[in-house]
Design an enzyme around this catalytic site. Structure first.
Site, PDB file in Angstrom:
ATOM      1  N   SER A 193     127.061  13.218 -39.457  1.00 36.95           N
ATOM      2  CA  SER A 193     126.050  12.144 -39.659  1.00 36.95           C
ATOM      3  C   SER A 193     124.734  12.532 -39.135  1.00 36.95           C
ATOM      4  CB  SER A 193     126.503  10.904 -38.848  1.00 36.95           C
ATOM      5  OG  SER A 193     125.699   9.658 -38.958  1.00 36.95           O
ATOM      6  N   ASP A 288     130.737   5.547 -48.792  1.00 37.17           N
ATOM      7  CA  ASP A 288     129.515   5.967 -47.830  1.00 37.17           C
ATOM      8  C   ASP A 288     128.267   5.702 -48.303  1.00 37.17           C
ATOM      9  OD1 ASP A 288     127.926   6.739 -45.501  1.00 37.17           O
ATOM     10  OD2 ASP A 288     129.011   8.798 -45.337  1.00 37.17           O
ATOM     11  N   HIS A 317     131.325   5.059 -43.995  1.00 39.97           N
ATOM     12  CA  HIS A 317     130.565   5.929 -42.790  1.00 39.97           C
ATOM     13  C   HIS A 317     130.568   5.121 -41.364  1.00 39.97           C
ATOM     14  CE1 HIS A 317     127.497   8.811 -41.783  1.00 39.97           C
ATOM     15  NE2 HIS A 317     127.180   8.015 -40.663  1.00 39.97           N
TER      16      HIS A 317
END
Length: 343
Positions: A193, A288, A317
């Site tokens: 991330s 995501d 996510h």
């Protein structure tokens, strides 16, 4: 969530989404000009982060004891500051890191990990210790030194402070290789991330600044593009755990000015060239918001001659099938075996 095909994943998303109600980003993301209001803002942000960190750490942890692995906590000197006299990290001029070292190994390759959390949470020693099982297993199974870096975070520490901290950690490890028992010719970086963003940026910085040379980079569901305008960013804008609004807030916290949005060390997709970067793993989520920017960055790497392995897994996510975590770690280990352990 109607696009999610796996019934188990739908259930996981439904369970996790309500938990995010207490994980909102600070409403004010730029420090006020008034000195009194500014001090109050810094205090409020650090208190809110501390609350989030306590939830993530499960109430606090001690230094883990992992069979076959020596675990230690170190401080890495850093420069620059947020401008707040009460900031403990800037006052100390150093950041924390946890070192996982395979026992009875004189010299080993090193893998530096940069945590995620939207640039503003996910750090702190208590939270980092929660990842001890994963990092310890990697150190023991591969025979590599794993270094989990606790960089300074936004919104009080704006770009470029967090990424400069990460690059400084890399250069510090290389210059203290003898002390750490690390082979400076075999270094790799990775993160997920926001940590994937920092990883990609550190790889660019290493290339641009003449080292330390990297053998590999692992980009797990990475943030790569500040525009937040890809197809997946709109397709999964709401209802898939991380939202497009979350992404916009993240960039608002991280960037010091609108011009920084186009800086390659903030938004790697804006790099004029990605040629000369090390072999790269890119792991993406099928549902995501960040999926397409990660895929686009992988394509850029391939087009510029970089060796890339890209995998997509059934996950959003922040929520995925239980087997996705071990699969991601297996892919990272394969990358490291192929590029750190080949000599």
């Amino acid at each position: 969530m109607e696009l999610v095909r796996e019934p188990r994943l739908r259930e996981i998303i439904e369970q996790i989404t309500p938990l995010l109600a207490d994980s909102q980003a600070p409403a004010v993301r730029q420090p006020p000009a008034d000195p009194v209001a500014r001090d109050a803002w810094f205090t409020e942000v650090t208190q809110e982060r501390a609350k989030q960190q306590a939830q993530m750490s499960g109430g606090g942890r001690s230094l883990p004891n992992i069979e076959g692995v020596e675990v230690s906590e170190i401080r890495i000197p850093v420069t620059g500051g947020c401008g707040w006299s009460g900031c403990p990290e800037c006052t100390a001029g150093s950041i924390n890191a946890i070192v996982y070292r395979p026992a009875e190994v004189a010299t080993a390759p090193a893998y530096l990990h940069f945590h995620g959390g939207g640039f503003w949470i996910g750090g702190g020693l208590d939270v980092l210790r929660a990842s001890a099982t994963v990092h310890g297993a990697r150190a023991r199974e591969l025979g590599v030194v794993v270094i989990d870096v606790d960089y300074r975070m936004a919104p009080e520490h704006k770009f470029p402070i967090p990424v400069e901290d990460c690059y400084t950690a890399l250069t510090w490890v290389a210059s203290h290789a003898d002390q750490l028992g690390v082979d400076p010719a075999r270094l790799a970086v990775g993160g997920g991330s926001a940590g994937g963003n920092l990883t990609a940026a550190v790889a660019l910085m290493s290339r641009d600044r003449g080292g330390p040379a990297l053998s590999a980079q692992a980009l797990n569901i990475p943030v790569t593009d500040s525009s937040c305008n890809t197809a997946s960013m709109h397709l999964f804008a709401e209802g898939y755990v991380m939202t497009r609004q979350n992404a916009l807030e993240m960039w608002d916290m991280y960037l010091a000015s609108p011009a920084d949005a186009h800086h390659p060390y903030a938004s790697p997709m804006h790099a004029p060239s990605v040629r000369g970067l090390p072999p790269t793993l890119v792991v993406l989520g099928d549902y995501d918001v960040l999926r397409d920017e990660g895929s686009a960055y992988a394509r850029r790497l391939v087009d510029d001659g970089v060796t890339v392995t890209m995998r997509r897994l059934p996950q959003t996510h922040g929520a995925g099938l239980p087997e996705n975590g071990p699969e991601t770690e297996r892919l990272i280990n394969e990358l490291l075996r192929a590029n750190l352990l080949k000599n």
